[in-house]
Design a protein around this motif. Structure first.
Motif, PDB file in Angstrom:
ATOM      1  N   GLU A  37       0.829  -1.205   0.000  1.00 30.34           N
ATOM      2  CA  GLU A  37       0.000   0.000   0.000  1.00 30.34           C
ATOM      3  C   GLU A  37       0.869   1.262   0.000  1.00 30.34           C
ATOM      4  O   GLU A  37       0.579   2.224  -0.712  1.00 30.34           O
ATOM      5  CB  GLU A  37      -0.938   0.007   1.209  1.00 30.34           C
ATOM      6  CG  GLU A  37      -2.082  -0.970   1.106  1.00 30.34           C
ATOM      7  CD  GLU A  37      -2.925  -1.014   2.367  1.00 30.34           C
ATOM      8  OE1 GLU A  37      -2.728  -0.168   3.273  1.00 30.34           O
ATOM      9  OE2 GLU A  37      -3.789  -1.906   2.453  1.00 30.34           O
ATOM     10  N   GLU A  38       1.948   1.243   0.801  1.00 26.03           N
ATOM     11  CA  GLU A  38       2.859   2.386   0.840  1.00 26.03           C
ATOM     12  C   GLU A  38       3.527   2.583  -0.521  1.00 26.03           C
ATOM     13  O   GLU A  38       3.676   3.719  -0.989  1.00 26.03           O
ATOM     14  CB  GLU A  38       3.923   2.186   1.919  1.00 26.03           C
ATOM     15  CG  GLU A  38       3.389   2.295   3.329  1.00 26.03           C
ATOM     16  CD  GLU A  38       4.407   1.912   4.390  1.00 26.03           C
ATOM     17  OE1 GLU A  38       5.592   1.679   4.039  1.00 26.03           O
ATOM     18  OE2 GLU A  38       4.036   1.840   5.561  1.00 26.03           O
ATOM     19  N   MET A  39       3.914   1.493  -1.155  1.00 22.04           N
ATOM     20  CA  MET A  39       4.530   1.581  -2.482  1.00 22.04           C
ATOM     21  C   MET A  39       3.533   2.107  -3.509  1.00 22.04           C
ATOM     22  O   MET A  39       3.911   2.883  -4.393  1.00 22.04           O
ATOM     23  CB  MET A  39       5.054   0.214  -2.919  1.00 22.04           C
ATOM     24  CG  MET A  39       6.302  -0.209  -2.224  1.00 22.04           C
ATOM     25  SD  MET A  39       6.813  -1.820  -2.832  1.00 22.04           S
ATOM     26  CE  MET A  39       8.002  -2.264  -1.595  1.00 22.04           C
ATOM     27  N   GLU A  40       2.287   1.702  -3.396  1.00 24.39           N
ATOM     28  CA  GLU A  40       1.245   2.201  -4.308  1.00 24.39           C
ATOM     29  C   GLU A  40       1.121   3.716  -4.185  1.00 24.39           C
ATOM     30  O   GLU A  40       1.037   4.423  -5.190  1.00 24.39           O
ATOM     31  CB  GLU A  40      -0.111   1.558  -3.983  1.00 24.39           C
ATOM     32  CG  GLU A  40      -0.276   0.137  -4.423  1.00 24.39           C
ATOM     33  CD  GLU A  40      -0.516   0.016  -5.908  1.00 24.39           C
ATOM     34  OE1 GLU A  40      -0.981   0.985  -6.538  1.00 24.39           O
ATOM     35  OE2 GLU A  40      -0.217  -1.060  -6.438  1.00 24.39           O
ATOM     36  N   GLU A  41       1.101   4.212  -2.957  1.00 24.08           N
ATOM     37  CA  GLU A  41       0.990   5.653  -2.724  1.00 24.08           C
ATOM     38  C   GLU A  41       2.220   6.380  -3.277  1.00 24.08           C
ATOM     39  O   GLU A  41       2.096   7.416  -3.933  1.00 24.08           O
ATOM     40  CB  GLU A  41       0.823   5.941  -1.229  1.00 24.08           C
ATOM     41  CG  GLU A  41       0.698   7.397  -0.887  1.00 24.08           C
ATOM     42  CD  GLU A  41      -0.545   8.048  -1.458  1.00 24.08           C
ATOM     43  OE1 GLU A  41      -0.542   9.291  -1.554  1.00 24.08           O
ATOM     44  OE2 GLU A  41      -1.504   7.346  -1.821  1.00 24.08           O
TER      45      GLU A  41
END
Length: 124
Positions: free
Chosen positions: A82-86
């Motif tokens: 999720e952090e990488m997506e953001e």
């Protein structure tokens, strides 16, 4: 006969250098995005591997402690994804802005080059 001298040559050189600089920035940002996407893909594969491991352990029969450990690893991987997506989303927005900057710089250089060609043609 007097030698042709483009009056805006310094401006053309400056704009050309600016275009090269902005294109370099765009290239670095693109490389960063590609590396992040590869990292994200690796993390997704790890998460899939952990999920498969959980399914295998459940089928074989294992302790609750071991399953909780696997689930916590899986949850951590999901959070990182999720952090990488953001981060990718923000990087993509930055890339789009940089593309616009490069496009504008390219337009400026082309305008000056056309003006130079026109003046050279008038000179001849």
């Amino acid at each position: 006969m007097k030698k042709f001298a483009f009056s805006l040559e310094r401006m053309l050189n400056f704009q050309s250098q600016n275009l090269e600089k902005e294109m370099g920035i765009l290239g670095r940002m693109t490389a960063e995005r590609d590396a992040l996407e590869a990292q994200k893909q690796d993390m997704a594969e790890k998460a899939a591997g952990v999920q498969a491991d959980i399914a295998r352990r459940e089928a074989e029969g294992t302790t609750i402690f071991m399953l909780k450990a696997c689930f916590s690893i899986l949850e951590s991987a999901r959070n990182q994804l999720e952090e990488m997506e953001e981060e990718l989303r923000l990087l993509q927005a930055g890339l789009e802005r940089q593309r616009q900057i490069v496009t504008e710089a390219s337009r400026e250089v082309k305008k000056l080059e056309k003006l130079k060609e026109k003046q050279l043609e008038e000179y001849h």
